[in-house]
Design a protein around this motif. Structure first.
Motif, mmCIF file in Angstrom:
data_model
loop_
_atom_site.group_PDB
_atom_site.id
_atom_site.type_symbol
_atom_site.label_atom_id
_atom_site.label_comp_id
_atom_site.label_asym_id
_atom_site.label_seq_id
_atom_site.Cartn_x
_atom_site.Cartn_y
_atom_site.Cartn_z
ATOM 1 N N GLY A 113 4.745 8.835 -2.882
ATOM 2 C CA GLY A 113 5.010 10.089 -2.196
ATOM 3 C C GLY A 113 5.177 11.285 -3.103
ATOM 4 O O GLY A 113 5.384 12.400 -2.632
ATOM 5 N N LYS A 114 5.062 11.077 -4.407
ATOM 6 C CA LYS A 114 5.266 12.168 -5.365
ATOM 7 C C LYS A 114 3.929 12.647 -5.931
ATOM 8 O O LYS A 114 2.906 12.010 -5.776
ATOM 9 C CB LYS A 114 6.203 11.710 -6.465
ATOM 10 N N SER A 115 3.977 13.793 -6.613
ATOM 11 C CA SER A 115 2.774 14.416 -7.169
ATOM 12 C C SER A 115 2.839 14.433 -8.691
ATOM 13 O O SER A 115 3.830 14.897 -9.270
ATOM 14 C CB SER A 115 2.652 15.845 -6.630
ATOM 15 N N ASP A 171 0.846 -1.186 0.000
ATOM 16 C CA ASP A 171 0.000 0.000 0.000
ATOM 17 C C ASP A 171 0.884 1.240 0.000
ATOM 18 O O ASP A 171 1.646 1.464 0.939
ATOM 19 C CB ASP A 171 -0.897 -0.026 1.240
ATOM 20 N N LEU A 172 0.813 2.031 -1.086
ATOM 21 C CA LEU A 172 1.626 3.239 -1.222
ATOM 22 C C LEU A 172 0.729 4.418 -1.564
ATOM 23 O O LEU A 172 -0.366 4.249 -2.098
ATOM 24 C CB LEU A 172 2.682 3.048 -2.311
ATOM 25 N N SER A 173 1.228 5.616 -1.295
ATOM 26 C CA SER A 173 0.454 6.829 -1.549
ATOM 27 C C SER A 173 1.092 7.647 -2.660
ATOM 28 O O SER A 173 2.315 7.808 -2.705
ATOM 29 C CB SER A 173 0.390 7.662 -0.261
ATOM 30 N N VAL A 223 -2.766 3.483 -2.948
ATOM 31 C CA VAL A 223 -2.914 2.413 -3.936
ATOM 32 C C VAL A 223 -2.224 1.153 -3.432
ATOM 33 O O VAL A 223 -1.169 1.202 -2.807
ATOM 34 C CB VAL A 223 -2.349 2.817 -5.317
ATOM 35 N N GLU A 224 -2.859 0.042 -3.725
ATOM 36 C CA GLU A 224 -2.309 -1.249 -3.350
ATOM 37 C C GLU A 224 -1.928 -1.994 -4.618
ATOM 38 O O GLU A 224 -2.787 -2.299 -5.449
ATOM 39 C CB GLU A 224 -3.325 -2.062 -2.544
ATOM 40 N N ALA A 225 -0.630 -2.226 -4.761
ATOM 41 C CA ALA A 225 -0.128 -2.925 -5.942
ATOM 42 C C ALA A 225 1.306 -3.352 -5.684
ATOM 43 O O ALA A 225 1.955 -2.865 -4.755
ATOM 44 C CB ALA A 225 -0.195 -2.012 -7.167
#
Length: 153
Positions: free
Chosen positions: A68-70, A2-4, A14-16
């Motif tokens: 963590g990036k945009s 799970d990362l953002s 998102v989970e991948a």
């Protein structure tokens, strides 16, 4: 895992698999289908998105590096299609099949942010790694010149 990531100003968890390319996260998990799959090896430019103000190939960026990036996708430029680059594309009747256009528009946005008044050589250099199978390169150049001139091109 799970990362953002932040996409078009909205944070998403998102989970991948961390090796999943950002392209598939955008399209399959977030439903942002304006970013296209073209070649899968970063050579055609159809999958280009903005990382901050830099154009990047989303098919080559794993989720682990995106965390963590945009990012900004074509959908994030303007919901109504009123971004100056989008307007210039319409005014110059750039798109034929349109498949490559989102990537070219995102690269154009990065170019104009870095160089508000690009020469033809600057434009050609910025887009030299984009493939348009319809061959609309001359119209693309005119649209970029129009956007750079504030729509007066």
């Amino acid at each position: 895992m799970d990362l953002s990531i932040t996409v078009n100003g909205r944070s998403h968890s998102v989970e991948a698999d961390p090796d999943t390319p950002l392209l598939w996260i955008l399209r399959d998990q977030l439903g942002l289908t304006g970013t296209k799959y073209g070649c899968g090896v970063g050579a055609c430019g159809a999958c280009t998105v903005l990382l901050g103000e830099t154009a990047v190939r989303s098919c080559q960026l794993p989720l682990s590096a995106a965390a963590g990036k945009s990012f900004t996708t074509i959908e994030g430029l303007s919901e109504q299609g009123t971004h100056p680059c989008q307007l210039a594309w319409v005014e110059e009747d750039v798109a034929q099949c349109g498949y490559c256009q989102a990537g070219m528009l995102m690269t154009t946005c990065a170019l104009l942010k870095a160089n508000p008044h690009p020469s033809d050589a600057d434009i050609d250099s910025a887009l030299d790694q984009h493939v348009c199978r319809c061959g609309t390169y001359a119209r693309v150049r005119r649209a970029i010149q129009r956007a750079a001139a504030g729509g007066r091109g």
